[in-house]
Scaffold this active site. Structure first.
Site, PDB file in Angstrom:
ATOM      1  N   LYS A  13       9.754  14.876  26.876  1.00 35.49           N
ATOM      2  CA  LYS A  13       9.774  15.374  28.261  1.00 35.49           C
ATOM      3  C   LYS A  13       8.727  14.639  29.105  1.00 35.49           C
ATOM      4  CE  LYS A  13       8.801  19.614  26.980  1.00 35.49           C
ATOM      5  NZ  LYS A  13       8.662  19.446  25.519  1.00 35.49           N
ATOM      6  N   ARG A  88      10.029  28.163  30.035  1.00 37.90           N
ATOM      7  CA  ARG A  88       9.990  28.126  28.572  1.00 37.90           C
ATOM      8  C   ARG A  88      10.480  29.425  27.958  1.00 37.90           C
ATOM      9  NH1 ARG A  88       6.106  23.866  27.605  1.00 37.90           N
ATOM     10  NH2 ARG A  88       5.789  23.637  25.377  1.00 37.90           N
ATOM     11  N   ARG A 127       1.124  11.177  17.761  1.00 36.63           N
ATOM     12  CA  ARG A 127       0.791  10.998  19.180  1.00 36.63           C
ATOM     13  C   ARG A 127      -0.725  10.921  19.396  1.00 36.63           C
ATOM     14  NH1 ARG A 127       3.112  14.991  23.415  1.00 36.63           N
ATOM     15  NH2 ARG A 127       2.263  16.496  21.954  1.00 36.63           N
ATOM     16  N   ARG A 160      -4.308  15.454  20.443  1.00 40.92           N
ATOM     17  CA  ARG A 160      -4.296  16.805  21.033  1.00 40.92           C
ATOM     18  C   ARG A 160      -4.558  17.836  19.940  1.00 40.92           C
ATOM     19  NH1 ARG A 160       1.002  17.365  24.847  1.00 40.92           N
ATOM     20  NH2 ARG A 160       1.148  19.350  23.738  1.00 40.92           N
ATOM     21  N   ARG A 171       4.486  25.651  17.054  1.00 41.94           N
ATOM     22  CA  ARG A 171       5.097  25.324  18.354  1.00 41.94           C
ATOM     23  C   ARG A 171       6.616  25.199  18.230  1.00 41.94           C
ATOM     24  NH1 ARG A 171       2.040  20.104  19.475  1.00 41.94           N
ATOM     25  NH2 ARG A 171       3.327  19.867  21.332  1.00 41.94           N
TER      26      ARG A 171
END
Ligand code: AP5
Ligand code: MG
Length: 218
Positions: A13, A88, A127, A160, A171
């Site tokens: 996204k 969400r 990431r 992160r 998540r």
């Protein structure tokens, strides 16, 4: 054009939102980015949100909904916006709809970015993000030229907190339970367009542009 990018954690996204924002010259509104900016500057909102984000849980609607409602009223969002990471859950979607109706606006298209679970985990666990300019990297798919340093601004890149293995699982579970029902919600309103989220970044942008402009996905 008012667009929603819907997809699991790691679906792309943020990456696609940036490309689309440049292409259509409308702002990308990422609730995750806004929340992380608040965490970084230790605002009361950020301190509260951090507890939830670190667990991989959703931040309460009472915090997030007001944040988005304010942001879409800003001048740069007048001609359109790309929502990344919002709504969400069904409640957020309903509040968004009511807010937009109040502004004489609506959602034009909801892009569903489809990526299989194994690939999501691979993307999230690798990431890395720049602390300063938020540029995204991936240790294998798109590493920086110098390890640990952002190519764009030279600042430190980091992982992160919520990209650690256990939090990724949490998540993904929250996504399936809370967010996935939005596929049905927007399909019933004939706003939902699924897009293949596997491929190069540019190929996927092409898929999304095709869905927005009514061309075939292939
Ligand atoms: P948020 O920041 O929104 O995180 P997320 O939804 O978990 O999604 P990500 O940002 O992890 O993934 P993405 O889809 O943007 O993928 P990206 O492009 O980065 O939310 C974080 C937290 O904030 C939530 O858990 C919650 O606590 C809170 N929150 C946020 N919004 C909220 C809301 N509305 N309500 C309540 N709480 C909220 O790509 C991922 C990686 O893959 C990158 O490394 C990238 O380089 C790589 N990649 C991208 N595309 C490709 C490709 N095509 N091929 C290979 N690699 C790729
Ligand atoms: Mg993101």
């Amino acid at each position: 054009m008012n667009l929603i990018l819907l997809g699991a954690p790691g679906a792309g996204k943020g990456t696609q939102g940036k490309n689309l924002s440049e292409r259509y010259r409308i702002p990308q509104i990422s609730t995750g980015d806004i929340l992380r900016a608040n965490v970084r500057s230790k605002t009361p909102l950020g301190l509260k949100a951090k507890e939830f984000m670190d667990k991989g849980a959703l931040v309460p609607d009472s915090i997030v909904v007001g944040m988005v409602s304010d942001r879409i009223r800003e001048e740069d969002a007048e001609k359109g916006f790309i929502l990344d990471g919002f709504p969400r859950n069904i409640n957020q979607a309903e509040v968004l709809e009511a807010t937009l109706v109040g502004l004489g606006k609506g959602i034009d298209r909801v892009i569903g970015m489809e990526v299989e679970r194994k690939e999501l985990v691979r993307r999230l666990s690798g990431r890395r993000v720049c602390r300063q300019c938020a540029e995204n990297y991936h240790v294998i798919f798109s590493p920086p030229m110098n390890i640990g340093t952002c190519d764009k601004c030279g600042s430190e890149i980091y992982q992160r907190d919520d990209d650690k293995e256990e939090t990724i699982e949490a998540r993904l579970a929250v996504y399936e339970k809370e967010t996935l029902p939005l596929v049905d919600y927007y399909s019933k309103k004939s706003l939902y367009s699924p897009v293949d989220g596997i491929g190069t970044v540019d190929q996927i942008t092409g898929n999304i542009v095709g869905a927005i402009e009514g061309r075939s996905n292939t």
